[in-house]
Write an enzyme that holds these catalytic residues in place. Sequence first.
Site, mmCIF file in Angstrom:
data_model
loop_
_atom_site.group_PDB
_atom_site.id
_atom_site.type_symbol
_atom_site.label_atom_id
_atom_site.label_comp_id
_atom_site.label_asym_id
_atom_site.label_seq_id
_atom_site.Cartn_x
_atom_site.Cartn_y
_atom_site.Cartn_z
ATOM 1 N N ARG A 159 40.443 71.785 61.003
ATOM 2 C CA ARG A 159 40.181 70.863 61.695
ATOM 3 C C ARG A 159 40.710 70.140 62.682
ATOM 4 N NH1 ARG A 159 36.607 68.023 55.668
ATOM 5 N NH2 ARG A 159 35.004 68.979 56.420
ATOM 6 N N LYS A 181 23.538 76.992 42.717
ATOM 7 C CA LYS A 181 22.911 76.568 42.318
ATOM 8 C C LYS A 181 21.622 76.148 43.067
ATOM 9 C CE LYS A 181 25.399 74.076 38.925
ATOM 10 N NZ LYS A 181 26.170 72.562 38.550
ATOM 11 N N GLY A 187 32.409 74.881 53.326
ATOM 12 C CA GLY A 187 33.677 75.677 53.076
ATOM 13 C C GLY A 187 33.731 77.314 52.681
ATOM 14 N N GLY A 194 29.231 69.040 53.817
ATOM 15 C CA GLY A 194 28.185 68.155 52.899
ATOM 16 C C GLY A 194 27.257 67.975 54.432
HETATM 17 C C1 3PG Z 1 34.703 66.606 53.491
HETATM 18 O O1 3PG Z 1 35.592 67.060 53.822
HETATM 19 O O2 3PG Z 1 33.317 66.908 53.235
HETATM 20 C C2 3PG Z 1 34.167 65.368 54.514
HETATM 21 O O3 3PG Z 1 35.439 65.257 55.329
HETATM 22 C C3 3PG Z 1 34.206 64.235 53.874
HETATM 23 O O4 3PG Z 1 34.331 64.018 53.203
HETATM 24 P P1 3PG Z 1 33.483 63.035 51.400
HETATM 25 O O5 3PG Z 1 32.936 64.415 50.483
HETATM 26 O O6 3PG Z 1 34.673 63.181 50.559
HETATM 27 O O7 3PG Z 1 32.959 62.407 52.236
HETATM 28 MG MG MG Z 2 32.535 66.756 50.954
#
Ligand code: 3PG
Ligand code: MG
Length: 397
Positions: free
Chosen positions: A37, A198, A355, A378
């Site tokens: 990142r 899931k 991820g 996410g």
């Molecule tokens: C992540 O790593 O998914 C983003 O930085 C968002 O983080 P969060 O899920 O804690 O909002």
């Molecule tokens: Mg996250």
Amino acid sequence: MPSFRTLDSLNPAGRRVLLRADLNVPVRDGRVTDATRIERLLPTIRELSDKGARVIVLSHFDRPKGKRVPEMSLKPLADALSAGLGRFVAFADDCIGEAAERVVASMHDGDVALLENTRFHAGEEKNDADFSRALASLGDVYVNDAFSAAHRAHASTEGIARLLPAFAGRLMQQELEALEKALGSPTRPVVAVVGGAKVSTKLDLLGNLVGKVDCLVIGGAMANTFLAARGFAVGRSLQEADLHDTARAILRQAFDAKCQVLMPTDVVVAAEFKEGAAHRRVDASAIPPDQMALDVGPETVAAIAEAFRAARTLVWNGPLGAFETPPFDAATVAAAREAARLTAAGSLLSVVGGGDTVAALRHAGVVEQFSYVSTAGGAFLEWLEGKQLPGVAALAA
Ligand code: 3PG
Ligand code: MG
């Protein structure tokens, strides 16, 4: 996709640019263990700084829940940024108020500063108007380069964009353009691979994809839920018994939308889930009662590879098997290598995110060969679900 302004239409010289980054990177013992990142963010900082901006970097880190948690300080990231940029990066130990104002006031054109974790203030996650104003008062313009945090409607990702002239940074721009190519206006046929543990976490994703793609590959433990919903015995495999109706509804939806669904026709089973466990290939209809499916089998991989060869666009989220635990990485590695080969040959545009998916491709040694690897988890998922991301919507020009 909403249209947005990019750095092409910003002359930042002499201006204080509040740059929202996502420095929420894995850190162990004060050391960054995956700098992806950071590396992907550097071009935006460099461009702004080279053009004479005073670059004030904002980010969250982890989930301190509105309190100052020393272990969640962004301070080590100032050094990481500085090392990556080859330029000094100042640090302010608060993102609003006197400490921040002092650091910002001391900046010259081209300087870079990082402010402390925005989530140390409860106003950040509440998208509080006063907190947004306090942040905005530190800058003249706002640039958002944190696509991976754009699914959060927080003060530094959403509220502030309404208070200052707002632009997408280069990484945000790249992410949005890649996703638009993959699902917004893709070259067909489009194949999507959805895997992971899931069904319950990917319901909206599956629902949206069946209406958009030509072929949907279902892998991972979630495939067991689909197999069970179809009446196969899945033995001791991980599955969600309460989601059989839902799985059947998704299959019906896919049928109506003329989306081909590729489910495992064979799987790799073992009696225990551990590295190097004794394992064998069985037909998906013949999973023994005392065994669990931990990967899709070679016949399924061959069908997936064929779908990749027929496709022009691939979107991938989620591994096909328990790839962290060899030998149950075999299908994910083989499919990833085929996708990489087709991408290199120019017949496939391949976009991946999440991820664990990126980790799986790295494990297969092919992450560099994909057309586009998103930095988001996410946010990538929510985008694939067809949801509006508040951080992106707020940039709409
Ligand atoms: C992540 O790593 O998914 C983003 O930085 C968002 O983080 P969060 O899920 O804690 O909002
Ligand atoms: Mg996250």
